[in-house]
Design an enzyme around this catalytic site. Structure first.
Site, PDB file in Angstrom:
ATOM      1  N   HIS A  38      -1.490  39.371  18.628  1.00  0.00           N
ATOM      2  CA  HIS A  38      -1.920  38.806  17.341  1.00  0.00           C
ATOM      3  C   HIS A  38      -1.489  39.662  16.140  1.00  0.00           C
ATOM      4  O   HIS A  38      -1.835  39.344  15.004  1.00  0.00           O
ATOM      5  CB  HIS A  38      -3.433  38.627  17.317  1.00  0.00           C
ATOM      6  CG  HIS A  38      -3.940  37.617  18.297  1.00  0.00           C
ATOM      7  ND1 HIS A  38      -3.434  36.344  18.382  1.00  0.00           N
ATOM      8  CD2 HIS A  38      -4.896  37.712  19.269  1.00  0.00           C
ATOM      9  CE1 HIS A  38      -4.057  35.676  19.345  1.00  0.00           C
ATOM     10  NE2 HIS A  38      -4.943  36.483  19.898  1.00  0.00           N
ATOM     11  N   TYR A 203     -10.848  38.408  29.826  1.00  0.00           N
ATOM     12  CA  TYR A 203     -12.163  38.912  29.429  1.00  0.00           C
ATOM     13  C   TYR A 203     -13.246  38.693  30.479  1.00  0.00           C
ATOM     14  O   TYR A 203     -14.390  39.101  30.276  1.00  0.00           O
ATOM     15  CB  TYR A 203     -12.563  38.291  28.080  1.00  0.00           C
ATOM     16  CG  TYR A 203     -11.468  38.496  27.070  1.00  0.00           C
ATOM     17  CD1 TYR A 203     -11.306  39.730  26.446  1.00  0.00           C
ATOM     18  CD2 TYR A 203     -10.526  37.509  26.811  1.00  0.00           C
ATOM     19  CE1 TYR A 203     -10.259  39.950  25.563  1.00  0.00           C
ATOM     20  CE2 TYR A 203      -9.476  37.712  25.931  1.00  0.00           C
ATOM     21  CZ  TYR A 203      -9.350  38.941  25.310  1.00  0.00           C
ATOM     22  OH  TYR A 203      -8.295  39.157  24.447  1.00  0.00           O
TER      23      TYR A 203
END
Length: 225
Positions: A38, A203
């Site tokens: 990102h 995650y």
């Protein structure tokens, strides 16, 4: 505390993997934490501070690969590499991700209409997937992006391997299985390009290791089939 040291170590791992591949290894895996996809030229976000995949791609270019491709299979759009290479034809950027218009990060980027500008026109491909997409739809998108990378003349590849598209991951609504990740690795590997694998998201801490292993096993199968 420690963020810079960790981020720089992750980028160094990506550089080392690119060096190994450039020296003749068919593939190398960089276990990067924090992730990086990102990060743009002027901003960080999404728990990313240095763009490890972009660093690896540029390192491959520096070692003599005329054209490199980044194939990003993280559940979220790889907006960083898209921005960094937006006007360049020598680094193709492709991303398979949950449709950002449905409310998922990075929200305002990652549509199919984003194709690059100037010399980079046509060297960017986004294939958004709807929430709930599983192996079939997701793997077709992975195959499309991998083939587009090859069609763009890539001589080496960076696989931005996020495993947060897996069913059960708390950070995305996608439903890819372990076997789906193995098949994705095989699809990418079947193009027989020198490949740097850079770890991105994931995650569900109980599942991430096994999902990464599945993708790497598939990649090895594809490379040596």
């Amino acid at each position: 505390p420690g963020t810079w040291e960790a981020a720089r170590a992750a980028a160094d791992a990506a550089i080392t993997a690119a060096d190994l591949v450039s020296a003749g290894r068919p593939a190398a895996y960089a276990c990067c934490r924090p992730p990086g996809h990102h990060v743009t030229r002027s901003a960080y976000g999404g728990s990313c501070y240095l763009n490890n995949a972009a660093v690896a791609a540029q390192r491959l270019r520096g070692h003599g690969a005329d054209r490199v491709a980044i194939v990003d299979v993280d559940a979220h759009h790889g907006n960083g590499a898209q921005e960094i290479f937006w006007q360049r034809a020598d680094v193709f950027t492709g991303s398979v991700h949950v449709d950002p218009s449905t409310g998922w990060f990075p929200h305002f980027l990652g549509t199919a209409a984003e194709r690059g500008e100037g010399e980079g026109r046509g060297a960017n491909l986004n294939v958004p997937a709807p929430p709930g997409a599983g192996d079939g739809e997701w793997l077709r998108a992975v195959a499309e992006v991998a083939q587009a990378a090859r069609n763009n003349g890539a001589e080496a590849l960076v696989l931005a391997l996020g495993v947060d598209a897996a069913g059960g991951d708390p950070e995305s609504p996608l439903a890819v299985s372990r076997s789906g990740y193995r098949e994705a690795g095989r699809i990418v590997g079947a193009h027989r390009l020198p490949t740097v694998v850079v770890q991105e998201g994931g995650y569900d801490l109980a599942a991430i290791g096994d999902l990464v292993l599945a993708a790497l096993e598939g990649l090895e199968e594809g490379l040596h089939a």
